[in-house]
Design a protein around this motif. Structure first.
Motif, PDB file in Angstrom:
ATOM      1  N   LEU A 213      42.023  42.380  44.319  1.00 40.08           N
ATOM      2  CA  LEU A 213      41.755  41.747  43.031  1.00 40.08           C
ATOM      3  C   LEU A 213      42.996  41.758  42.154  1.00 40.08           C
ATOM      4  CD1 LEU A 213      38.293  43.395  42.278  1.00 40.08           C
ATOM      5  CD2 LEU A 213      38.709  41.079  43.102  1.00 40.08           C
ATOM      6  N   PRO A 214      43.151  40.713  41.316  1.00 35.39           N
ATOM      7  CA  PRO A 214      44.268  40.696  40.372  1.00 35.39           C
ATOM      8  C   PRO A 214      44.166  41.882  39.403  1.00 35.39           C
ATOM      9  CG  PRO A 214      43.172  38.555  40.458  1.00 35.39           C
ATOM     10  CD  PRO A 214      42.332  39.522  41.230  1.00 35.39           C
ATOM     11  N   ASP A 215      45.297  42.243  38.819  1.00 37.83           N
ATOM     12  CA  ASP A 215      45.338  43.379  37.904  1.00 37.83           C
ATOM     13  C   ASP A 215      44.707  43.108  36.550  1.00 37.83           C
ATOM     14  OD1 ASP A 215      46.615  44.944  39.783  1.00 37.83           O
ATOM     15  OD2 ASP A 215      48.617  44.397  39.084  1.00 37.83           O
ATOM     16  N   ASP A 216      44.668  41.844  36.136  1.00 36.49           N
ATOM     17  CA  ASP A 216      44.101  41.569  34.821  1.00 36.49           C
ATOM     18  C   ASP A 216      43.008  40.503  34.914  1.00 36.49           C
ATOM     19  OD1 ASP A 216      45.494  38.820  33.649  1.00 36.49           O
ATOM     20  OD2 ASP A 216      46.727  39.874  35.117  1.00 36.49           O
ATOM     21  N   VAL A 217      42.168  40.468  33.905  1.00 35.35           N
ATOM     22  CA  VAL A 217      41.002  39.589  33.879  1.00 35.35           C
ATOM     23  C   VAL A 217      41.393  38.120  33.894  1.00 35.35           C
ATOM     24  CG1 VAL A 217      38.987  38.918  32.499  1.00 35.35           C
ATOM     25  CG2 VAL A 217      39.604  41.320  32.702  1.00 35.35           C
ATOM     26  N   VAL A 218      42.401  37.747  33.112  1.00 37.29           N
ATOM     27  CA  VAL A 218      42.798  36.340  33.031  1.00 37.29           C
ATOM     28  C   VAL A 218      43.273  35.838  34.395  1.00 37.29           C
ATOM     29  CG1 VAL A 218      44.368  34.693  31.948  1.00 37.29           C
ATOM     30  CG2 VAL A 218      43.293  36.469  30.561  1.00 37.29           C
ATOM     31  N   SER A 219      44.027  36.640  35.126  1.00 38.81           N
ATOM     32  CA  SER A 219      44.470  36.237  36.469  1.00 38.81           C
ATOM     33  C   SER A 219      43.279  36.035  37.397  1.00 38.81           C
ATOM     34  CB  SER A 219      45.401  37.286  37.070  1.00 38.81           C
ATOM     35  OG  SER A 219      46.576  37.372  36.339  1.00 38.81           O
ATOM     36  N   PHE A 220      42.304  36.918  37.290  1.00 39.91           N
ATOM     37  CA  PHE A 220      41.100  36.795  38.111  1.00 39.91           C
ATOM     38  C   PHE A 220      40.352  35.502  37.774  1.00 39.91           C
ATOM     39  CE2 PHE A 220      36.518  37.507  38.644  1.00 39.91           C
ATOM     40  CZ  PHE A 220      36.483  37.688  40.016  1.00 39.91           C
ATOM     41  N   ILE A 221      40.211  35.207  36.492  1.00 40.52           N
ATOM     42  CA  ILE A 221      39.497  34.000  36.066  1.00 40.52           C
ATOM     43  C   ILE A 221      40.237  32.749  36.534  1.00 40.52           C
ATOM     44  CG2 ILE A 221      38.732  32.666  34.056  1.00 40.52           C
ATOM     45  CD1 ILE A 221      38.349  35.412  32.630  1.00 40.52           C
ATOM     46  N   VAL A 222      41.557  32.742  36.414  1.00 37.37           N
ATOM     47  CA  VAL A 222      42.352  31.596  36.873  1.00 37.37           C
ATOM     48  C   VAL A 222      42.159  31.390  38.375  1.00 37.37           C
ATOM     49  CG1 VAL A 222      44.708  30.751  37.219  1.00 37.37           C
ATOM     50  CG2 VAL A 222      44.026  31.647  34.990  1.00 37.37           C
ATOM     51  N   THR A 223      42.104  32.478  39.130  1.00 36.13           N
ATOM     52  CA  THR A 223      41.855  32.383  40.576  1.00 36.13           C
ATOM     53  C   THR A 223      40.516  31.704  40.834  1.00 36.13           C
ATOM     54  OG1 THR A 223      43.148  34.372  40.993  1.00 36.13           O
ATOM     55  CG2 THR A 223      41.591  33.723  42.701  1.00 36.13           C
ATOM     56  N   GLU A 224      39.505  32.063  40.064  1.00 37.06           N
ATOM     57  CA  GLU A 224      38.185  31.439  40.211  1.00 37.06           C
ATOM     58  C   GLU A 224      38.214  29.969  39.790  1.00 37.06           C
ATOM     59  OE1 GLU A 224      35.364  32.895  41.679  1.00 37.06           O
ATOM     60  OE2 GLU A 224      36.982  34.269  42.210  1.00 37.06           O
ATOM     61  N   MET A 225      38.986  29.646  38.767  1.00 39.57           N
ATOM     62  CA  MET A 225      39.092  28.266  38.299  1.00 39.57           C
ATOM     63  C   MET A 225      39.729  27.368  39.357  1.00 39.57           C
ATOM     64  SD  MET A 225      40.242  28.713  34.361  1.00 39.57           S
ATOM     65  CE  MET A 225      39.152  29.505  33.191  1.00 39.57           C
ATOM     66  N   LYS A 226      40.651  27.905  40.124  1.00 36.55           N
ATOM     67  CA  LYS A 226      41.321  27.128  41.169  1.00 36.55           C
ATOM     68  C   LYS A 226      40.346  26.663  42.243  1.00 36.55           C
ATOM     69  CE  LYS A 226      45.864  29.223  40.609  1.00 36.55           C
ATOM     70  NZ  LYS A 226      46.881  30.104  41.196  1.00 36.55           N
ATOM     71  N   LYS A 227      39.198  27.295  42.327  1.00 41.54           N
ATOM     72  CA  LYS A 227      38.182  26.942  43.322  1.00 41.54           C
ATOM     73  C   LYS A 227      37.271  25.815  42.849  1.00 41.54           C
ATOM     74  CE  LYS A 227      38.033  31.760  44.861  1.00 41.54           C
ATOM     75  NZ  LYS A 227      37.190  32.966  44.925  1.00 41.54           N
ATOM     76  N   LEU A 228      37.373  25.421  41.579  1.00 37.22           N
ATOM     77  CA  LEU A 228      36.505  24.381  41.026  1.00 37.22           C
ATOM     78  C   LEU A 228      36.911  22.992  41.497  1.00 37.22           C
ATOM     79  CD1 LEU A 228      36.253  25.597  37.305  1.00 37.22           C
ATOM     80  CD2 LEU A 228      34.509  25.842  39.086  1.00 37.22           C
ATOM     81  N   SER A 229      35.937  22.086  41.539  1.00 38.13           N
ATOM     82  CA  SER A 229      36.231  20.682  41.850  1.00 38.13           C
ATOM     83  C   SER A 229      37.070  20.097  40.716  1.00 38.13           C
ATOM     84  CB  SER A 229      34.928  19.892  41.995  1.00 38.13           C
ATOM     85  OG  SER A 229      34.290  19.782  40.722  1.00 38.13           O
ATOM     86  N   ALA A 230      37.690  18.966  40.964  1.00 38.04           N
ATOM     87  CA  ALA A 230      38.533  18.312  39.948  1.00 38.04           C
ATOM     88  C   ALA A 230      37.741  17.999  38.685  1.00 38.04           C
ATOM     89  CB  ALA A 230      39.158  17.045  40.525  1.00 38.04           C
TER      90      ALA A 230
END
Length: 139
Positions: free
Chosen positions: A31-48
């Motif tokens: 897991l990323p060290d900070d919350v924002v990095s984790f959220i950005v990782t999840e956002m990258k999985k979203l459709s366009a």
């Protein structure tokens, strides 16, 4: 179905009516060290469409009322493939990025074609991450 992570690390037990977890699986996660990095990782999985809707929501602010959604929907129809901004926001709420609230008072939001729902980011860090996810030009 019960909410859970894809790997079964954490899940809600309907029979026990509580959250359960597998500590060994959790310890093995990278897991990323900070919350924002984790959220950005999840956002990258979203459709366009969902990602674009999340970026629009981040620009609007922490709360999106039906009147604002309707105004933007008219402007952004071509940006979405066969759906509306309200539909996109609803899908983002289902994925846990936003919450939906039924307006209980007229002052809270106007009843418009998108209904009497307003959307809010679940947490300010999600809005921050969505905004940071945009290029300078998009901002």
């Amino acid at each position: 179905s019960s909410p859970s992570t894809k790997g079964g690390e954490i899940c809600f037990s309907l029979s026990r009516q509580r959250w359960t977890w597998d500590i060994e699986k959790i310890e093995d996660l990278e897991l990323p060290d900070d919350v924002v990095s984790f959220i950005v990782t999840e956002m990258k999985k979203l459709s366009a469409d969902l990602l674009f809707g999340l970026k629009v929501a981040a620009c609007i602010g922490s709360r999106m009322t039906p009147d604002v959604i309707d105004i933007l929907s008219a402007e952004l129809t071509a940006a979405f493939t066969g759906t509306t901004l309200a539909d996109i926001l609803h899908k983002l709420a289902q994925k846990g990025f936003l919450t939906e609230h039924v307006c209980s008072r007229k002052a809270e939001c106007c009843a418009t074609s998108s209904g009497s729902l307003r959307f809010e980011f679940v947490h300010d860090k999600i809005q921050e991450a969505a905004y940071q996810f945009m290029s300078r030009q998009e901002q």
